[in-house]
Design a protein around this motif. Sequence first.
Motif, PDB file in Angstrom:
ATOM      1  N   PHE A   1       0.855  -1.180   0.000  1.00  0.00           N
ATOM      2  CA  PHE A   1       0.000   0.000   0.000  1.00  0.00           C
ATOM      3  C   PHE A   1       0.895   1.235   0.000  1.00  0.00           C
ATOM      4  O   PHE A   1       1.669   1.437   0.942  1.00  0.00           O
ATOM      5  N   PRO A   2       0.793   2.079  -1.042  1.00  0.00           N
ATOM      6  CA  PRO A   2       1.724   3.212  -1.158  1.00  0.00           C
ATOM      7  C   PRO A   2       1.549   4.259  -0.052  1.00  0.00           C
ATOM      8  O   PRO A   2       2.476   4.995   0.251  1.00  0.00           O
ATOM      9  N   TRP A   3       0.368   4.294   0.556  1.00  0.00           N
ATOM     10  CA  TRP A   3       0.109   5.319   1.579  1.00  0.00           C
ATOM     11  C   TRP A   3       0.505   4.855   2.989  1.00  0.00           C
ATOM     12  O   TRP A   3       0.339   5.588   3.948  1.00  0.00           O
ATOM     13  N   LEU A   4       1.002   3.620   3.099  1.00  0.00           N
ATOM     14  CA  LEU A   4       1.409   3.109   4.411  1.00  0.00           C
ATOM     15  C   LEU A   4       2.928   2.920   4.468  1.00  0.00           C
ATOM     16  O   LEU A   4       3.546   2.571   3.460  1.00  0.00           O
ATOM     17  N   THR A   5       3.506   3.134   5.633  1.00  0.00           N
ATOM     18  CA  THR A   5       4.944   2.890   5.806  1.00  0.00           C
ATOM     19  C   THR A   5       5.204   1.385   5.738  1.00  0.00           C
ATOM     20  O   THR A   5       4.280   0.571   5.783  1.00  0.00           O
ATOM     21  N   VAL A   6       6.493   1.044   5.680  1.00  0.00           N
ATOM     22  CA  VAL A   6       6.897  -0.365   5.685  1.00  0.00           C
ATOM     23  C   VAL A   6       6.288  -1.069   6.900  1.00  0.00           C
ATOM     24  O   VAL A   6       5.671  -2.133   6.783  1.00  0.00           O
ATOM     25  N   LEU A   7       6.444  -0.441   8.064  1.00  0.00           N
ATOM     26  CA  LEU A   7       5.930  -1.045   9.297  1.00  0.00           C
ATOM     27  C   LEU A   7       4.422  -1.274   9.207  1.00  0.00           C
ATOM     28  O   LEU A   7       3.927  -2.364   9.514  1.00  0.00           O
ATOM     29  N   LYS A   8       3.703  -0.243   8.758  1.00  0.00           N
ATOM     30  CA  LYS A   8       2.234  -0.346   8.689  1.00  0.00           C
ATOM     31  C   LYS A   8       1.805  -1.370   7.629  1.00  0.00           C
ATOM     32  O   LYS A   8       0.805  -2.059   7.788  1.00  0.00           O
ATOM     33  N   ASN A   9       2.590  -1.457   6.552  1.00  0.00           N
ATOM     34  CA  ASN A   9       2.275  -2.468   5.537  1.00  0.00           C
ATOM     35  C   ASN A   9       2.369  -3.871   6.128  1.00  0.00           C
ATOM     36  O   ASN A   9       1.511  -4.709   5.895  1.00  0.00           O
ATOM     37  N   VAL A  10       3.428  -4.103   6.898  1.00  0.00           N
ATOM     38  CA  VAL A  10       3.617  -5.442   7.469  1.00  0.00           C
ATOM     39  C   VAL A  10       2.596  -5.702   8.576  1.00  0.00           C
ATOM     40  O   VAL A  10       2.113  -6.820   8.748  1.00  0.00           O
ATOM     41  N   MET A  11       2.225  -4.627   9.295  1.00  0.00           N
ATOM     42  CA  MET A  11       1.241  -4.787  10.372  1.00  0.00           C
ATOM     43  C   MET A  11      -0.171  -4.987   9.845  1.00  0.00           C
ATOM     44  O   MET A  11      -1.041  -5.488  10.561  1.00  0.00           O
ATOM     45  N   PHE A  12      -0.372  -4.593   8.588  1.00  0.00           N
ATOM     46  CA  PHE A  12      -1.736  -4.553   8.049  1.00  0.00           C
ATOM     47  C   PHE A  12      -2.506  -5.868   8.237  1.00  0.00           C
ATOM     48  O   PHE A  12      -3.587  -5.881   8.800  1.00  0.00           O
ATOM     49  N   GLY A  13      -1.895  -6.953   7.790  1.00  0.00           N
ATOM     50  CA  GLY A  13      -2.576  -8.250   7.879  1.00  0.00           C
ATOM     51  C   GLY A  13      -2.798  -8.670   9.330  1.00  0.00           C
ATOM     52  O   GLY A  13      -3.832  -9.244   9.673  1.00  0.00           O
ATOM     53  N   LEU A  14      -1.817  -8.360  10.183  1.00  0.00           N
ATOM     54  CA  LEU A  14      -1.913  -8.744  11.590  1.00  0.00           C
ATOM     55  C   LEU A  14      -3.060  -8.021  12.274  1.00  0.00           C
ATOM     56  O   LEU A  14      -3.842  -8.601  13.021  1.00  0.00           O
TER      57      LEU A  14
ATOM     58  N   ALA B   1       5.556  -7.292  13.796  1.00  0.00           N
ATOM     59  CA  ALA B   1       5.916  -6.779  12.470  1.00  0.00           C
ATOM     60  C   ALA B   1       7.382  -6.376  12.436  1.00  0.00           C
ATOM     61  O   ALA B   1       8.090  -6.661  11.462  1.00  0.00           O
ATOM     62  N   ARG B   2       7.868  -5.720  13.500  1.00  0.00           N
ATOM     63  CA  ARG B   2       9.282  -5.296  13.521  1.00  0.00           C
ATOM     64  C   ARG B   2      10.223  -6.501  13.430  1.00  0.00           C
ATOM     65  O   ARG B   2      11.275  -6.433  12.796  1.00  0.00           O
ATOM     66  N   GLY B   3       9.818  -7.593  14.049  1.00  0.00           N
ATOM     67  CA  GLY B   3      10.618  -8.820  13.984  1.00  0.00           C
ATOM     68  C   GLY B   3      10.767  -9.309  12.550  1.00  0.00           C
ATOM     69  O   GLY B   3      11.864  -9.687  12.111  1.00  0.00           O
ATOM     70  N   TRP B   4       9.687  -9.262  11.796  1.00  0.00           N
ATOM     71  CA  TRP B   4       9.732  -9.737  10.412  1.00  0.00           C
ATOM     72  C   TRP B   4      10.503  -8.776   9.520  1.00  0.00           C
ATOM     73  O   TRP B   4      11.190  -9.186   8.586  1.00  0.00           O
TER      74      TRP B   4
ATOM     75  N   ASP C   1      10.096   3.043   8.823  1.00  0.00           N
ATOM     76  CA  ASP C   1       9.211   4.206   8.682  1.00  0.00           C
ATOM     77  C   ASP C   1       9.219   4.797   7.279  1.00  0.00           C
ATOM     78  O   ASP C   1       8.629   5.851   7.042  1.00  0.00           O
ATOM     79  N   ALA C   2       9.878   4.124   6.346  1.00  0.00           N
ATOM     80  CA  ALA C   2       9.915   4.620   4.967  1.00  0.00           C
ATOM     81  C   ALA C   2       8.627   4.230   4.243  1.00  0.00           C
ATOM     82  O   ALA C   2       7.931   3.290   4.641  1.00  0.00           O
ATOM     83  N   TYR C   3       8.323   4.965   3.188  1.00  0.00           N
ATOM     84  CA  TYR C   3       7.167   4.634   2.344  1.00  0.00           C
ATOM     85  C   TYR C   3       7.657   3.846   1.126  1.00  0.00           C
ATOM     86  O   TYR C   3       8.821   3.995   0.721  1.00  0.00           O
ATOM     87  N   PRO C   4       6.773   3.034   0.539  1.00  0.00           N
ATOM     88  CA  PRO C   4       7.202   2.193  -0.582  1.00  0.00           C
ATOM     89  C   PRO C   4       7.944   2.945  -1.694  1.00  0.00           C
ATOM     90  O   PRO C   4       8.922   2.432  -2.233  1.00  0.00           O
ATOM     91  N   HIS C   5       7.533   4.195  -2.008  1.00  0.00           N
ATOM     92  CA  HIS C   5       8.200   4.901  -3.116  1.00  0.00           C
ATOM     93  C   HIS C   5       9.654   5.240  -2.794  1.00  0.00           C
ATOM     94  O   HIS C   5      10.436   5.590  -3.682  1.00  0.00           O
ATOM     95  N   GLU C   6      10.030   5.134  -1.519  1.00  0.00           N
ATOM     96  CA  GLU C   6      11.419   5.417  -1.131  1.00  0.00           C
ATOM     97  C   GLU C   6      12.299   4.167  -1.213  1.00  0.00           C
ATOM     98  O   GLU C   6      13.477   4.225  -0.895  1.00  0.00           O
ATOM     99  N   LEU C   7      11.717   3.037  -1.599  1.00  0.00           N
ATOM    100  CA  LEU C   7      12.454   1.770  -1.622  1.00  0.00           C
ATOM    101  C   LEU C   7      12.755   1.326  -3.040  1.00  0.00           C
ATOM    102  O   LEU C   7      12.013   1.635  -3.975  1.00  0.00           O
ATOM    103  N   SER C   8      13.841   0.548  -3.192  1.00  0.00           N
ATOM    104  CA  SER C   8      14.142  -0.073  -4.490  1.00  0.00           C
ATOM    105  C   SER C   8      13.198  -1.254  -4.703  1.00  0.00           C
ATOM    106  O   SER C   8      12.519  -1.697  -3.767  1.00  0.00           O
TER     107      SER C   8
ATOM    108  N   VAL D   1       9.779  -6.454   1.663  1.00  0.00           N
ATOM    109  CA  VAL D   1       8.663  -6.069   2.531  1.00  0.00           C
ATOM    110  C   VAL D   1       7.456  -6.984   2.244  1.00  0.00           C
ATOM    111  O   VAL D   1       6.783  -7.448   3.161  1.00  0.00           O
ATOM    112  N   ALA D   2       7.223  -7.244   0.967  1.00  0.00           N
ATOM    113  CA  ALA D   2       6.089  -8.109   0.601  1.00  0.00           C
ATOM    114  C   ALA D   2       6.267  -9.504   1.214  1.00  0.00           C
ATOM    115  O   ALA D   2       5.306 -10.120   1.684  1.00  0.00           O
ATOM    116  N   ILE D   3       7.502  -9.990   1.242  1.00  0.00           N
ATOM    117  CA  ILE D   3       7.782 -11.305   1.848  1.00  0.00           C
ATOM    118  C   ILE D   3       7.543 -11.236   3.357  1.00  0.00           C
ATOM    119  O   ILE D   3       6.895 -12.117   3.934  1.00  0.00           O
TER     120      ILE D   3
END
Length: 303
Positions: free
Chosen positions: A116-129, A147-150, A161-168, A175-177
């Motif tokens: 999700f482009p509007w969520l940080t890495v942490l929030k993306n991983v927390m989303f499903g949880l 989530a931080r553990g993963w 705390d980065a957003y997806p557009h800031e990542l390669s 993050v998806a994994i």
Amino acid sequence: MTTHEVALPSYLEQSPEVRDRFRRIAERPVVLKVNRLGKTFDGVKERIQALRDISFQVRRREFISVIGPSGCGKSTLIRILAGLEEQTAGEILLDDREVTGPGRDRGMVFQGYTLFPWLTVLKNVMFGLELSGATNGIVGVSAEQEARGWIEMVGLEAFADAYPHELSGGMKQRVAIARALANRPRILLMDEPFGALDAQTRCKMQSYLLQIWKNVDVTIIFITHDLDEAIYLSDRIVVLKANPGEVQEVIEVPVEHPRTPEQFLSREFLAVKKRLEELIHPSKEAADMLPIIRMTQVDDDVY
Ligand code: ADP
Ligand code: MG
């Protein structure tokens, strides 16, 4: 016959270590059973038989690749396994329960970036949880800590705390994994997850994935059309053919573990690659050849 062919062992030949590993895998419980699976699509003009009579079994913590030419039904197969599409024949059993729809017991990673482009890495991983309100039975462990553990597991703690557009691209797939694994699925379904990455990043991601797989109790079904990728990652490779999509052969990869990039040139590796080439690209058919049309003047010929 070329010298290349003479020098290679049979892809069926296994060293005692490899044979022993397969013997140990065979003792593990079967996680996934695919029984005579079929899928036809009713098109406007014709019926397309995407999959026919697909059967195989996967044992706990096995790494299985499914390989085959474009259009042979790989994505259809994985979408049915994910419960996103319904088969027209046969059944799938996950831990002996029939798969009838999506579930937390299956994690998915696709080729396209699905964060999700509007969520940080942490929030993306927390989303499903958070969605499931679950912390996987670990009392007192918050979704954030989990989530931080993963995120740490995929080596991205500095980017929580980065957003997806800031990542390669490679980082996005890590993050998806992490997001898929955070739900502790029984199996991880991956559909050409590294297909959009450049060759160097792709190699790195393959090594990361093997490390992650070593540290997590998860069974992986990995779709690819890249022969090297399939051999490097897998215990076994299910080779499909197209029209209709059918299993041609299931190959036990005779390359020893732990896998290293140096093995790409080993005799065992090349023996499997040769077999896959035979199965997937049997011969250059006339239909593959483009008609030769001269677009230049004869006198500027560079040959
Ligand atoms: P692969 O992932 O191996 O390239 P797919 O599973 O995407 O192959 O497709 C297998 C076959 O099924 C192709 O012939 C494709 O055109 C057809 N197909 C896939 N999805 C649909 C659909 N929703 N409707 C009709 N035909 C489809
Ligand atoms: Mg596909």
